[in-house]
Design an enzyme around this catalytic site. Structure first.
Site, PDB file in Angstrom:
ATOM      1  N   GLU A 103       0.707  -1.348  -0.092  1.00  0.00           N
ATOM      2  CA  GLU A 103       0.056   0.084   0.121  1.00  0.00           C
ATOM      3  C   GLU A 103       0.860   1.288  -0.051  1.00  0.00           C
ATOM      4  OE1 GLU A 103      -3.139   2.094   3.250  1.00  0.00           O
ATOM      5  OE2 GLU A 103      -2.128   0.221   3.586  1.00  0.00           O
ATOM      6  N   LEU A 105       1.676   4.639   0.963  1.00  0.00           N
ATOM      7  CA  LEU A 105       1.170   5.839   2.157  1.00  0.00           C
ATOM      8  C   LEU A 105       1.443   7.365   1.404  1.00  0.00           C
ATOM      9  CD1 LEU A 105       2.859   4.456   5.234  1.00  0.00           C
ATOM     10  CD2 LEU A 105       0.656   3.852   4.380  1.00  0.00           C
ATOM     11  N   ASP A 215      13.328  -2.262  14.419  1.00  0.00           N
ATOM     12  CA  ASP A 215      14.705  -1.250  13.864  1.00  0.00           C
ATOM     13  C   ASP A 215      13.878   0.117  13.854  1.00  0.00           C
ATOM     14  OD1 ASP A 215      16.668  -0.314  12.765  1.00  0.00           O
ATOM     15  OD2 ASP A 215      16.149  -1.097  10.572  1.00  0.00           O
TER      16      ASP A 215
END
Length: 307
Positions: A103, A105, A215
């Site tokens: 997707e 963003l 992370d």
């Protein structure tokens, strides 16, 4: 929520686009997205009006995407914070690439309560039940993950363990120390061994395990179209939530309202500053191994502080 499924065996980039968005879907534009050092990343525009985020790498590095998918699925399944939808992945032999489609963003302005909301969301993520993310025949194993993955381009061992301290010693610090041993003289190696042996003096077993991003520096958090924080590029595993917080402070720090809001939901321990050094040591050793000697001084600083 169970882990979502996304097809991972597409035999070409175009096949994936047409199956996901329809036979009429054609690529009408590609814009490079900069910021990562491992993959080639692009914003893909389609004739359908859709936009997707595409990562590509060599065929040999397909494992990067396979493990990223598992991490994204785990974080999305908890449902506490925004994580992009996984559309599909595969290998395109003709182009000589592996690929991952996500997707896209669309970045927006942060809400006024962005950092407060982010702190609350991350705290709720860390407090969520997460035993399903540890794959083991031993029901007492609480730390680890469904598979080994990567921290940046470096391998990350997620072998399940009952003890967090054992996990952090054997699956985090020890592999990085061995990989970096050519940087250290015999005296420094003895000090590193001493740190490993005395790890119980510096860390403690968490009250509960948490699913971690793994992370969580500023580059792996985006503001989505809703004005809220979204997590990308995980190196996910189950561990101590303060390891995620330590990473947020390795390269700068998030604003104080983030930590205050986090602490309202999931209290941060009084000895977090000491634990932060040890959790950052893992990432500094990894950066030393990946990028070279510019990280050596920070590694030595932590070693000398405690030995």
């Amino acid at each position: 929520m169970s882990l979502e499924k996304a097809r991972q065996d597409y035999e070409s980039f175009s096949e994936a686009v047409k199956e996901i968005f329809g036979e009429r879907a054609e690529i009408t534009g590609q814009d490079y997205v900069y910021g990562g050092s491992i993959n080639d990343s692009r914003k893909i525009s389609l004739s359908t009006g859709d936009q997707i985020f595409a990562k590509t790498n060599t065929i040999e590095n397909q494992k990067f995407f396979e493990t990223e998918i598992t991490g994204l699925q785990a974080l999305r399944s908890v449902g506490e914070i925004g994580v992009p939808e996984i559309l599909g992945s595969g290998i395109d032999q003709e182009k000589g690439i592996s690929f991952l489609l996500l997707e896209y963003l669309e970045c927006s302005s942060k809400r006024k309560d962005y950092w407060t909301e982010f702190g609350h969301q991350l705290a709720n993520l860390h407090k969520a039940e997460c035993s399903r993310f540890v794959k083991s025949d031993n029901e007492n194993d609480r730390y680890g993950f469904l598979e080994d993955n990567f921290i940046g381009a470096g391998p990350q061992n997620n072998t399940p363990k009952e003890s967090w301290i054992d996990f952090y010693r054997e699956c985090r610090l020890l592999p990085q120390m061995k990989a970096a041993e050519n940087y250290f003289d015999p005296d420094t190696m003895r000090k590193l061994d001493c740190l490993l042996e005395r790890l119980e003096s510096y860390l403690e077993e968490p009250d509960f395990p948490s699913i971690l991003h793994g992370d969580l520096w500023g580059g792996n958090v985006m503001c989505g179209s809703d004005g809220k924080a979204w997590l990308i590029d995980p190196a996910a595993y189950v561990g101590d939530f303060e390891a995620d917080l330590a990473m947020t402070q390795l390269f700068g720090s998030f604003p104080e309202e983030f930590y205050s809001a986090y602490n309202e939901i999931n209290p941060i321990s009084a000895d977090y500053p000491q634990k932060r050094d040890f959790y950052q040591l893992y990432h500094l050793l990894n950066h030393l191994n990946l990028f070279g000697r510019s990280y050596f001084g920070n590694v030595i600083r932590i070693i000398r502080k405690y030995v």
